[in-house]
Design a protein around this motif. Structure first.
Motif, PDB file in Angstrom:
ATOM      1  N   LEU A 159      54.011  59.017  14.554  1.00  0.00           N
ATOM      2  CA  LEU A 159      54.513  57.468  15.012  1.00  0.00           C
ATOM      3  C   LEU A 159      55.036  57.765  16.354  1.00  0.00           C
ATOM      4  O   LEU A 159      54.715  56.604  17.226  1.00  0.00           O
ATOM      5  N   LEU A 160      55.566  58.683  17.019  1.00  0.00           N
ATOM      6  CA  LEU A 160      55.951  58.670  18.250  1.00  0.00           C
ATOM      7  C   LEU A 160      54.765  58.977  19.448  1.00  0.00           C
ATOM      8  O   LEU A 160      54.803  58.248  20.100  1.00  0.00           O
ATOM      9  N   TYR A 161      53.630  59.624  18.915  1.00  0.00           N
ATOM     10  CA  TYR A 161      52.598  59.467  19.684  1.00  0.00           C
ATOM     11  C   TYR A 161      52.096  58.476  19.523  1.00  0.00           C
ATOM     12  O   TYR A 161      51.365  57.606  20.865  1.00  0.00           O
ATOM     13  N   ALA A 162      51.842  57.756  18.396  1.00  0.00           N
ATOM     14  CA  ALA A 162      50.972  56.391  18.431  1.00  0.00           C
ATOM     15  C   ALA A 162      51.743  55.502  19.177  1.00  0.00           C
ATOM     16  O   ALA A 162      51.249  54.402  19.832  1.00  0.00           O
ATOM     17  N   GLY A 163      52.992  55.287  19.240  1.00  0.00           N
ATOM     18  CA  GLY A 163      53.622  54.360  19.846  1.00  0.00           C
ATOM     19  C   GLY A 163      53.762  54.432  21.523  1.00  0.00           C
ATOM     20  O   GLY A 163      53.558  53.478  22.078  1.00  0.00           O
ATOM     21  N   TYR A 164      53.494  55.887  21.842  1.00  0.00           N
ATOM     22  CA  TYR A 164      53.552  55.994  23.276  1.00  0.00           C
ATOM     23  C   TYR A 164      52.132  55.853  23.868  1.00  0.00           C
ATOM     24  O   TYR A 164      52.063  55.412  25.002  1.00  0.00           O
ATOM     25  N   PHE A 165      51.216  56.062  23.102  1.00  0.00           N
ATOM     26  CA  PHE A 165      49.813  55.975  23.487  1.00  0.00           C
ATOM     27  C   PHE A 165      49.229  54.578  23.832  1.00  0.00           C
ATOM     28  O   PHE A 165      48.378  54.041  24.387  1.00  0.00           O
ATOM     29  N   THR A 166      50.091  53.610  22.947  1.00  0.00           N
ATOM     30  CA  THR A 166      49.950  52.072  23.058  1.00  0.00           C
ATOM     31  C   THR A 166      50.150  51.650  24.430  1.00  0.00           C
ATOM     32  O   THR A 166      49.711  50.555  24.953  1.00  0.00           O
ATOM     33  N   LEU A 194      49.099  62.416  30.125  1.00  0.00           N
ATOM     34  CA  LEU A 194      50.068  61.405  30.425  1.00  0.00           C
ATOM     35  C   LEU A 194      51.200  61.127  29.292  1.00  0.00           C
ATOM     36  O   LEU A 194      52.198  60.451  29.587  1.00  0.00           O
ATOM     37  N   ALA A 195      51.176  61.935  28.396  1.00  0.00           N
ATOM     38  CA  ALA A 195      52.060  61.911  27.349  1.00  0.00           C
ATOM     39  C   ALA A 195      53.065  62.964  27.180  1.00  0.00           C
ATOM     40  O   ALA A 195      53.609  63.491  26.345  1.00  0.00           O
ATOM     41  N   GLY A 196      53.505  63.542  28.732  1.00  0.00           N
ATOM     42  CA  GLY A 196      54.245  64.582  28.604  1.00  0.00           C
ATOM     43  C   GLY A 196      55.455  64.520  27.871  1.00  0.00           C
ATOM     44  O   GLY A 196      56.296  65.391  27.398  1.00  0.00           O
ATOM     45  N   ALA A 200      57.227  66.678  24.841  1.00  0.00           N
ATOM     46  CA  ALA A 200      58.490  67.416  24.782  1.00  0.00           C
ATOM     47  C   ALA A 200      59.224  67.005  23.682  1.00  0.00           C
ATOM     48  O   ALA A 200      60.120  67.695  23.032  1.00  0.00           O
ATOM     49  N   THR A 201      59.311  65.834  23.256  1.00  0.00           N
ATOM     50  CA  THR A 201      60.197  65.234  22.149  1.00  0.00           C
ATOM     51  C   THR A 201      59.879  65.969  20.899  1.00  0.00           C
ATOM     52  O   THR A 201      60.431  66.255  20.108  1.00  0.00           O
ATOM     53  N   VAL A 202      58.268  66.018  20.620  1.00  0.00           N
ATOM     54  CA  VAL A 202      57.618  66.488  19.540  1.00  0.00           C
ATOM     55  C   VAL A 202      57.856  67.898  19.647  1.00  0.00           C
ATOM     56  O   VAL A 202      58.331  68.627  18.358  1.00  0.00           O
ATOM     57  N   SER A 203      57.838  68.424  20.509  1.00  0.00           N
ATOM     58  CA  SER A 203      58.007  70.041  20.614  1.00  0.00           C
ATOM     59  C   SER A 203      59.288  70.615  20.313  1.00  0.00           C
ATOM     60  O   SER A 203      59.526  71.405  19.629  1.00  0.00           O
ATOM     61  N   ARG A 268      65.879  65.943  29.014  1.00  0.00           N
ATOM     62  CA  ARG A 268      65.522  64.708  30.069  1.00  0.00           C
ATOM     63  C   ARG A 268      64.191  64.233  29.380  1.00  0.00           C
ATOM     64  O   ARG A 268      64.158  63.080  29.201  1.00  0.00           O
ATOM     65  N   TYR A 269      63.361  65.176  29.026  1.00  0.00           N
ATOM     66  CA  TYR A 269      61.824  64.561  28.509  1.00  0.00           C
ATOM     67  C   TYR A 269      62.006  64.147  27.144  1.00  0.00           C
ATOM     68  O   TYR A 269      61.228  63.284  26.719  1.00  0.00           O
ATOM     69  N   PHE A 270      63.064  64.707  26.444  1.00  0.00           N
ATOM     70  CA  PHE A 270      63.262  64.187  24.923  1.00  0.00           C
ATOM     71  C   PHE A 270      63.907  62.709  24.792  1.00  0.00           C
ATOM     72  O   PHE A 270      63.221  62.150  24.255  1.00  0.00           O
TER      73      PHE A 270
END
Length: 280
Positions: A159-166, A194-196, A200-203, A268-270
């Protein structure tokens, strides 16, 4: 100084005082573990809540690292955790990209099912996972542990990726397609870089979950103690009639160091990744 400025300054001081108290409450257990790792077994409890050991016992770390095989367990944890992070990032990024960019039949149903799995207990699927791994010959192996850890739902990451990709303009993808790029090339060359922040958050989330996971590594290494991770290896300090508390504290401190380093490096990226996905 006028009254309004004084009130504003007092408000700031009050906030700082409250945050300082909260910080002390949150950080005290960590400091206590570090302090206990430098005491003998009796001094861990006889010292009460004090944080300063009488005479530091650095041999606790040597005992944990050498005698309890924590050097080997650290290598296992690093290999398992990093492999899990790579697989989860790739899988969740692809799933999030499809959910965000493809309007397929049953899309809302898929998202609803994913959200519903958030309420399922983590240990609910342990039996089928172990049985499937045994049938595939992956039990008692690092590969089996990695696939078991990476094969979960990881719904929050999707869901984090889906929200960011929009938030990414579609024009970038359309330009790549016009240049002859296919789905995978567009994803890996244009969208994923582009989703750096969210990567980082997911990592970080995956690193914390995989590094601290106890149940799956325990089940997968019953007959292979040499494959144990740090979380499972701490059982070495617990005997039938006694527990080596100072050695256990030293082992816990060793296992915390990589977590702190990873979080401090990516904090910071998180925050940016979570804020960007939620804003969407």
């Amino acid at each position: 100084m006028n009254v309004s400025a004084l009130r504003r300054r007092l408000g700031i001081w009050a906030q700082v005082a409250v945050l300082a108290v909260v910080c002390v409450v949150w950080i005290y257990p960590l400091l206590w573990i570090v302090s206990a790792s430098l005491k003998d077994s009796l001094g861990v409890f006889s010292g009460g809540l004090g944080l300063i050991p009488g005479s530091p016992h650095f041999e606790n770390y040597a005992r944990a690292w050498r005698d309890a095989d924590f050097g080997l367990y650290t290598v296992n944890s690093v290999l398992v955790t990093l492999s899990t992070v790579v697989l989860v990032v790739l899988r969740c990024a692809l799933a999030g990209y499809v959910i965000a960019r493809r309007d397929f039949i049953g899309r809302r149903v898929v998202v609803g099912v994913l959200v519903a799995t958030l309420f399922a207990p983590g240990g609910l699927t342990i039996i089928p996972v172990v049985e499937l791994s045994d049938l595939l010959g992956l039990l008692n192996s690092r590969t089996g542990i990695v696939l078991a850890l990476a094969g979960g739902g990881h719904v929050a990451a999707v869901l984090l990726y889906a929200g960011y990709f929009t938030r990414i303009p579609r024009e970038l993808e359309e330009a790549a397609i016009m240049d002859g790029a296919g789905f995978l090339r567009t994803f890996f060359r244009v969208v994923l870089p582009l989703a750096g922040p969210v990567t980082a958050t997911v990592s970080v989330m995956t690193f914390l979950a995989a590094w601290n996971n106890f149940l799956l590594p325990l089940v997968f290494t019953f007959s292979r103690p040499d494959l144990r991770t740090l979380s499972v290896g701490m059982l070495a300090f617990r005997g039938t009639n006694s527990t080596d508390w100072s050695g256990l504290a030293a082992a816990g401190t060793i296992s915390l160091i990589p977590l702190l380093l990873v979080f401090l490096a990516l904090q910071r990226y998180f925050v940016e990744g979570v804020a960007g996905a939620v804003k969407s």
